[in-house]
Motif scaffolding. Structure first.
Motif, short mmCIF file in Angstrom:
data_model
loop_
_atom_site.label_atom_id
_atom_site.label_comp_id
_atom_site.label_asym_id
_atom_site.label_seq_id
_atom_site.Cartn_x
_atom_site.Cartn_y
_atom_site.Cartn_z
N VAL A 62 36.39 49.95 49.58
CA VAL A 62 36.82 48.67 49.62
C VAL A 62 37.31 48.08 50.95
CG1 VAL A 62 36.76 48.91 47.14
CG2 VAL A 62 38.77 49.15 48.53
N GLY A 63 37.37 46.92 50.88
CA GLY A 63 37.78 46.12 52.02
C GLY A 63 38.44 44.75 51.44
N TRP A 64 39.48 44.20 51.92
CA TRP A 64 40.01 42.99 51.58
C TRP A 64 40.99 42.24 52.66
CZ3 TRP A 64 42.28 47.82 50.97
CH2 TRP A 64 43.69 48.01 51.24
N ILE A 65 41.08 41.06 52.30
CA ILE A 65 41.88 40.16 52.96
C ILE A 65 42.85 39.09 52.09
CG2 ILE A 65 42.18 38.56 54.78
CD1 ILE A 65 39.77 39.79 56.04
N GLY A 66 43.86 39.24 51.62
CA GLY A 66 44.39 38.29 50.67
C GLY A 66 44.87 39.12 49.43
N ASP A 67 44.82 38.43 48.22
CA ASP A 67 45.21 38.97 47.09
C ASP A 67 44.29 39.11 45.91
OD1 ASP A 67 45.08 36.66 46.10
OD2 ASP A 67 46.91 36.08 45.71
N SER A 68 43.04 39.17 46.32
CA SER A 68 41.98 39.68 45.26
C SER A 68 42.05 41.17 45.41
CB SER A 68 40.70 39.02 45.56
OG SER A 68 40.53 37.74 45.46
N ARG A 69 41.66 41.73 44.30
CA ARG A 69 42.13 43.09 44.29
C ARG A 69 40.87 43.98 43.83
NH1 ARG A 69 47.66 43.56 40.54
NH2 ARG A 69 48.94 42.31 41.94
N ALA A 70 40.99 45.46 44.25
CA ALA A 70 40.05 46.34 43.67
C ALA A 70 40.66 47.46 43.01
CB ALA A 70 39.06 47.01 44.81
N TYR A 71 39.96 47.57 41.44
CA TYR A 71 40.49 48.94 41.10
C TYR A 71 39.41 49.99 40.80
CZ TYR A 71 44.32 45.72 39.25
OH TYR A 71 45.55 44.83 39.30
N TRP A 72 40.01 51.12 40.77
CA TRP A 72 39.32 52.44 40.38
C TRP A 72 39.37 52.37 38.72
CZ3 TRP A 72 35.05 55.09 40.31
CH2 TRP A 72 35.20 56.28 39.57
N LEU A 73 38.44 52.38 37.95
CA LEU A 73 38.67 52.46 36.41
C LEU A 73 38.00 53.87 36.07
CD1 LEU A 73 37.61 49.03 35.26
CD2 LEU A 73 39.87 49.67 36.09
N GLY A 74 38.62 54.71 35.57
CA GLY A 74 38.37 55.91 35.23
C GLY A 74 39.32 57.25 35.12
N SER A 101 39.54 38.66 40.99
CA SER A 101 40.50 37.49 41.44
C SER A 101 41.70 37.54 40.69
CB SER A 101 39.84 36.10 41.51
OG SER A 101 39.58 35.57 40.10
N ASP A 102 42.84 36.64 41.23
CA ASP A 102 44.17 36.83 40.45
C ASP A 102 44.04 36.47 39.04
OD1 ASP A 102 44.08 34.55 41.41
OD2 ASP A 102 45.86 34.48 42.26
N GLY A 103 43.03 35.74 38.87
CA GLY A 103 42.71 34.94 37.52
C GLY A 103 42.65 35.93 36.42
N LEU A 104 42.48 37.12 36.60
CA LEU A 104 42.40 38.45 35.88
C LEU A 104 43.75 39.13 35.92
CD1 LEU A 104 41.25 40.29 33.96
CD2 LEU A 104 39.98 41.21 35.52
N HIS A 105 43.89 39.61 37.08
CA HIS A 105 44.93 40.45 37.38
C HIS A 105 46.33 39.80 37.13
CE1 HIS A 105 46.26 39.58 41.51
NE2 HIS A 105 45.18 39.85 42.10
N HIS A 106 46.32 38.49 37.11
CA HIS A 106 47.79 37.78 36.67
C HIS A 106 48.06 38.16 35.23
CE1 HIS A 106 50.97 34.59 36.15
NE2 HIS A 106 50.11 34.44 35.01
N TYR A 107 47.07 38.46 34.48
CA TYR A 107 47.11 38.78 33.12
C TYR A 107 47.11 40.24 32.64
CZ TYR A 107 46.55 33.59 32.28
OH TYR A 107 47.02 32.41 32.35
N LEU A 108 46.26 40.86 33.24
CA LEU A 108 45.96 42.45 33.14
C LEU A 108 45.87 43.06 34.44
CD1 LEU A 108 45.86 44.35 30.78
CD2 LEU A 108 43.18 44.04 31.02
N GLY A 127 45.59 32.51 28.59
CA GLY A 127 46.10 31.20 29.11
C GLY A 127 45.10 30.83 30.05
N GLY A 128 44.32 31.32 30.68
CA GLY A 128 43.28 30.93 31.68
C GLY A 128 43.76 29.80 32.45
N HIS A 129 45.09 30.30 33.26
CA HIS A 129 45.57 29.44 34.34
C HIS A 129 44.89 29.25 35.51
CE1 HIS A 129 46.86 32.63 36.53
NE2 HIS A 129 47.47 31.92 37.46
N ASP A 130 43.98 30.28 35.59
CA ASP A 130 43.36 30.03 36.97
C ASP A 130 41.87 30.37 36.79
OD1 ASP A 130 43.00 29.74 39.69
OD2 ASP A 130 44.59 31.19 40.25
N ASN A 131 41.16 29.98 37.91
CA ASN A 131 39.43 30.36 37.76
C ASN A 131 39.62 32.02 37.78
OD1 ASN A 131 39.29 28.15 40.47
ND2 ASN A 131 39.26 27.57 38.36
N ILE A 132 38.72 32.59 37.25
CA ILE A 132 38.32 34.01 37.11
C ILE A 132 36.90 34.28 37.71
CG2 ILE A 132 38.37 35.71 35.33
CD1 ILE A 132 39.42 33.44 33.32
N ALA A 133 37.24 35.52 38.39
CA ALA A 133 35.69 36.19 39.13
C ALA A 133 36.10 37.61 38.90
CB ALA A 133 35.74 35.89 40.48
#
Length: 335
Positions: A188-200, A265-272, A301-307
């Motif tokens: 993974v690579g990033w610039i900003g506050d969109s995130r990557a998670y390992w689920l498992g 995007s933070d539209g998801l990780h703001h809530y979870l 609440g959907g305060h932001d866009n979600i991706a």
């Protein structure tokens, strides 16, 4: 007589290629998979006059189109993506892309910075350029970590190019995160506050937010040029014409078992945001997981866009008989 490892011997011993997948039966080489992908720019209806088209401005009435769709999703074998405008934003400024290539799965998520002008143009331009550069590098044998850097550089260039001559104060800007899943690793690579998670097993957040709060929480010093408020989510790195640092942070992990890579995007990780809770919520197929996580954000609440993009690990190292598909679809961060 040579035989295709997937489809058996050819009808005639003189045949040098598999009739099903085209594999070279002499050298054993698989047919290169074309990197074809679709964008949500195509076919968008103008909100003013209803005319459809793919250009930024309507050919019929001249009004600027919304680059992203209010809601869009793609179900691709082994990967899925969903994006939604949310409940409070006037347009969707997030963009997400997923693709399958001969070596694995790829995804890019960009979140338009809501305080900038036309951030949807930056996010879509960055997603399209980032994905194209990633695929081009990976399909020519470039290491995933290096390909990740090349993809981010291309995305940064596209985001800068989105700025118009009268947008020097608040040029189009976005955040960026990409993921490459192969048979044995996740990069993974990033610039900003969109995130990557390992689920498992041993779920984890693989990224560190490029915000004051994110840096301080990770034990890193905040830039000397900003007030170090440990609760501030203000971005300190992003993509756009006013960005001074477009070099991605890159991390590669080699999971010990099956799981999934989540980009959001933070539209998801703001809530979870807890990795274990995200793992528990991301059940079912990739598209079912992406839909459910989007619903969690909307119900919260959907305060932001979600991706949201969900990629399965491990991925098959041989997908020569599967056509490559990808999809770019159109949240907003605050700087």
């Amino acid at each position: 007589m040579r035989a295709c490892p997937e489809h058996g011997p050819p009808p005639s011993p003189e045949h040098r290629f598999c009739e099903v997948c085209g594999r070279n039966l002499v050298t054993g080489a698989a047919v290169p998979v074309p990197t074809v992908w679709l964008s949500s720019r195509a076919g968008l209806a103008c909100l003013s006059c209803g005319a459809t088209g793919s250009e930024m401005y309507c050919d019929n009435c001249g009004r600027r189109r919304s680059v992203g769709r209010d809601h869009a999703e793609l179900d691709l074998s082994g990967a899925a993506a969903v994006t939604d405008r949310g409940r409070r934003r006037p347009r969707n400024e997030d963009a997400v892309a997923i693709a399958r290539y001969d070596g694995g799965l790829v995804s890019v998520v960009c979140d338009g910075v809501s305080t900038s002008s036309r951030s949807d143009a930056a996010s879509h331009g960055a997603v399209e350029a980032g994905l194209a550069a990633l695929l081009d590098a990976l399909t020519t044998g470039v290491d995933p970590a290096e390909a990740t850097t090349l993809g981010a550089h291309a995305a940064a260039k596209a985001a800068r190019a989105a700025a118009g001559p009268d947008e020097s104060d608040t040029p189009p800007s976005c955040t960026y995160v990409s993921g490459v899943v192969t048979a044995d690793a996740v990069t993974v690579g990033w610039i900003g506050d969109s995130r990557a998670y390992w689920l498992g097993a041993e779920p984890a957040c693989l990224t560190i937010d490029d915000s004051i709060a994110g840096q301080l929480a990770a034990g890193r010093p905040a830039p000397a040029t900003v007030e170090a408020d440990p609760t501030s989510r203000a971005l300190i790195r992003w993509l756009g014409a006013d960005s001074e640092d477009a070099e991605p942070q890159v991390v590669t992990v080699r999971p010990g078992g099956e799981g999934r890579l989540l980009l959001c995007s933070d539209g998801l990780h703001h809530y979870l945001s807890d990795p274990a809770e995200l793992t528990a919520a991301a059940t079912g197929s990739p598209i079912e997981a992406a839909r459910h996580l989007t619903a969690v954000a909307l119900d919260g609440g959907g305060h932001d866009n979600i991706a949201v993009a969900v990629l399965s690990f491990p991925t098959s190292s041989s997908v020569a008989s599967v056509a490559v598909s990808s999809f770019a679809v159109g949240g907003g961060s605050t700087a």
